[in-house]
Scaffold this motif. Structure first.
Motif, short mmCIF file in Angstrom:
data_model
loop_
_atom_site.label_atom_id
_atom_site.label_comp_id
_atom_site.label_asym_id
_atom_site.label_seq_id
_atom_site.Cartn_x
_atom_site.Cartn_y
_atom_site.Cartn_z
N ILE A 5 0.85 -1.18 0.00
CA ILE A 5 0.00 0.00 0.00
C ILE A 5 0.88 1.23 0.00
O ILE A 5 2.06 1.17 0.36
N GLN A 6 0.30 2.32 -0.39
CA GLN A 6 1.01 3.62 -0.36
C GLN A 6 0.89 4.17 1.06
O GLN A 6 -0.20 4.21 1.61
N ASP A 35 -1.51 4.28 8.85
CA ASP A 35 -0.75 3.66 7.76
C ASP A 35 -0.26 2.27 8.12
O ASP A 35 -0.35 1.34 7.30
N ARG A 38 -2.95 -0.28 7.97
CA ARG A 38 -3.31 -0.62 6.60
C ARG A 38 -2.27 -1.56 5.98
O ARG A 38 -2.59 -2.39 5.15
N PRO A 86 -14.81 1.18 5.16
CA PRO A 86 -13.68 1.39 4.25
C PRO A 86 -12.96 2.69 4.57
O PRO A 86 -13.58 3.69 4.91
N ASN A 87 -11.67 2.63 4.50
CA ASN A 87 -10.84 3.80 4.79
C ASN A 87 -9.90 4.01 3.62
O ASN A 87 -8.81 3.46 3.59
N HIS A 88 -10.35 4.80 2.69
CA HIS A 88 -9.58 4.99 1.47
C HIS A 88 -8.47 6.01 1.62
O HIS A 88 -7.52 5.99 0.87
N SER A 89 -8.61 6.89 2.60
CA SER A 89 -7.56 7.87 2.83
C SER A 89 -7.57 8.27 4.30
O SER A 89 -8.58 8.16 4.99
N ALA A 92 -10.12 11.13 4.91
CA ALA A 92 -11.50 10.67 5.05
C ALA A 92 -11.71 9.99 6.40
O ALA A 92 -12.75 10.17 7.04
N PHE A 93 -10.73 9.24 6.82
CA PHE A 93 -10.82 8.56 8.11
C PHE A 93 -10.95 9.57 9.25
O PHE A 93 -11.82 9.44 10.11
#
Length: 130
Positions: A5-6, A35, A38, A86-89, A92-93
């Motif tokens: 993941i990034q 991070d 994730r 879902p935690n796309h960023s 957003a989280f």
């Protein structure tokens, strides 16, 4: 288990132990925890995070500032919130869970004297019933 993941630049520096501790405030703590959670499963993420935070405190000449209970409790809160959807960023989280940006997020779970005790610095303490 490592996932591809990034992650943020701050997390890259954290994992490489090259981070500037004077620029590592609460928001950066939360970003790195997000991070790592994730990227790794909880057990690995928590271990990497705790070791990194302890190293930062030691390198800053303040090893007594490291608190294992605060570290694991915050990591657990973040992981629990992440599991809720879902935690796309990171942005957003944080928008969904702004309470995590407060250093006082554990106050509802822990009495201050328990959370900041010498025992809490060295081992993970569970919250006590109110």
């Amino acid at each position: 288990m490592t996932k591809t993941i990034q992650v943020s630049d701050i997390t890259v520096a954290f994992e490489a132990h090259t981070i500037d501790n004077t620029k590592f405030g609460h928001a950066q703590h939360v970003q790195v925890a997000f991070d790592l959670l994730r990227k790794y499963d909880f057990i690995d993420a928590a271990a990497i995070y705790a070791k990194g935070i302890r190293t930062l405190a030691t390198n800053a000449g303040a090893p007594g500032k490291f608190n294992l209970t605060i570290t694991y409790a915050f990591m657990s809160l973040i992981a629990e919130r992440m599991a809720q959807g879902p935690n796309h960023s990171f942005e957003a989280f944080i928008a969904d869970y702004p309470e995590l940006m407060s250093k006082n997020a554990l106050e509802r779970l822990y009495a201050d004297d328990r959370l900041n005790s010498d025992l809490a610095r060295g081992i993970f303490l569970l919250p006590t019933a109110a």
